[in-house]
Design a protein around this motif. Structure first.
Motif, mmCIF file in Angstrom:
data_model
loop_
_atom_site.group_PDB
_atom_site.id
_atom_site.type_symbol
_atom_site.label_atom_id
_atom_site.label_comp_id
_atom_site.label_asym_id
_atom_site.label_seq_id
_atom_site.Cartn_x
_atom_site.Cartn_y
_atom_site.Cartn_z
ATOM 1 N N SER A 183 -5.194 4.300 2.792
ATOM 2 C CA SER A 183 -6.097 3.594 3.270
ATOM 3 C C SER A 183 -6.814 2.931 1.924
ATOM 4 C CB SER A 183 -7.366 4.041 4.058
ATOM 5 O OG SER A 183 -7.996 4.868 3.609
ATOM 6 N N TYR A 184 -7.139 3.661 0.955
ATOM 7 C CA TYR A 184 -7.761 3.027 -0.149
ATOM 8 C C TYR A 184 -6.817 1.945 -0.899
ATOM 9 C CZ TYR A 184 -9.011 2.651 -5.155
ATOM 10 O OH TYR A 184 -9.522 2.446 -6.364
ATOM 11 N N HIS A 185 -5.476 2.297 -0.921
ATOM 12 C CA HIS A 185 -4.565 1.197 -1.512
ATOM 13 C C HIS A 185 -4.493 -0.074 -0.485
ATOM 14 C CE1 HIS A 185 -2.815 4.870 -4.279
ATOM 15 N NE2 HIS A 185 -3.444 3.905 -4.878
ATOM 16 N N ILE A 226 -7.320 -2.054 -1.402
ATOM 17 C CA ILE A 226 -7.084 -2.812 -2.722
ATOM 18 C C ILE A 226 -5.855 -3.737 -2.582
ATOM 19 C CG2 ILE A 226 -5.648 -2.494 -4.945
ATOM 20 C CD1 ILE A 226 -8.444 -1.155 -5.111
ATOM 21 N N VAL A 227 -4.956 -3.699 -1.777
ATOM 22 C CA VAL A 227 -4.125 -4.872 -1.558
ATOM 23 C C VAL A 227 -4.688 -5.765 -0.768
ATOM 24 C CG1 VAL A 227 -2.055 -5.287 -0.127
ATOM 25 C CG2 VAL A 227 -2.104 -3.355 -1.674
ATOM 26 N N ALA A 276 0.934 -1.377 0.106
ATOM 27 C CA ALA A 276 -0.036 -0.075 -0.043
ATOM 28 C C ALA A 276 0.833 1.326 -0.142
ATOM 29 C CB ALA A 276 -0.908 0.011 1.324
ATOM 30 N N ALA A 277 2.060 1.187 0.747
ATOM 31 C CA ALA A 277 2.860 2.317 0.771
ATOM 32 C C ALA A 277 3.410 2.739 -0.781
ATOM 33 C CB ALA A 277 4.111 2.111 1.860
ATOM 34 N N SER A 300 -13.862 2.207 -6.878
ATOM 35 C CA SER A 300 -13.625 3.373 -6.371
ATOM 36 C C SER A 300 -13.562 3.406 -4.677
ATOM 37 C CB SER A 300 -14.647 4.378 -6.730
ATOM 38 O OG SER A 300 -15.946 4.094 -6.159
ATOM 39 N N ARG A 301 -13.085 4.289 -4.113
ATOM 40 C CA ARG A 301 -13.185 4.534 -2.780
ATOM 41 C C ARG A 301 -14.564 4.514 -1.947
ATOM 42 N NH1 ARG A 301 -10.033 5.063 2.173
ATOM 43 N NH2 ARG A 301 -11.245 5.959 3.508
#
Length: 174
Positions: free
Chosen positions: A123-125, A128-129, A26-27, A49-50
């Motif tokens: 937090s979105y990424h 996703i992960v 995510a980072a 989407s978020r």
């Protein structure tokens, strides 16, 4: 495929040993160089989407909405009346609290390395992960203590978890 080994060392070397895989991925998706992330651009366009996550994932819901979740997920055991409380711990109980703790831990680590990281984007990424990772070990590699640290992202492989029924139904309507 995105694995820890595929993230450039100039990026991974900034993080302390033991950084959770989800935090690192995510980072990287949040703070990585655009050139390094370019190969994932087509896949990114297919992500929810978020707002999709806010609508469907309890980790982003208000406390009042969480009250409708089963106790094993929400940790709100007060909704079940019982004379005897069973005392046991299992990794399959209190799932939401466990997920929130993993996200908070990831956030703390990432902002210690990249203090200007945006919470919404990170937090979105992380979500996703969390929703698109597959268990993955290199041949001969021992599984880590936390199975969440044996994950890889394989672009478009998440489509194998979905049916094309809606597409076929839509085609028959036309």
């Amino acid at each position: 495929m995105l694995t820890s080994e595929r993230i450039p060392s100039y990026f991974t070397s900034k993080f302390p040993d033991g950084t959770p895989t989800h935090a690192l991925y995510a980072a990287f998706l949040t703070n990585g160089n655009a050139e390094d992330l370019e190969e994932f651009n087509a896949w990114r366009k297919t992500w929810p989407s978020r707002q999709d996550f806010e609508d469907s994932m309890p980790i982003l819901w208000s406390e009042s909405l969480r009250n409708y979740l089963p106790p094993s997920i929400s940790s709100h055991w007060h909704s079940i009346q019982s004379r005897d409380k069973l005392q046991y711990e299992t990794t399959h109980q209190n799932l939401l609290a466990q997920q929130e703790q993993r996200l908070r831990t990831a956030w703390d680590i990432v902002v210690s390395v990249f203090p200007d990281t945006d919470w919404e984007t990170f937090s979105y990424h992380w979500l996703i992960v969390n929703t698109r990772s597959f268990f993955y070990l290199m041949p001969g590699q021992e599984p880590p203590e936390d199975r969440n640290d044996a994950m890889a992202l394989l672009p478009f492989a998440d489509y194998f978890n979905h049916s094309d029924v809606a597409v076929r139904e839509y085609d028959s309507i036309k």
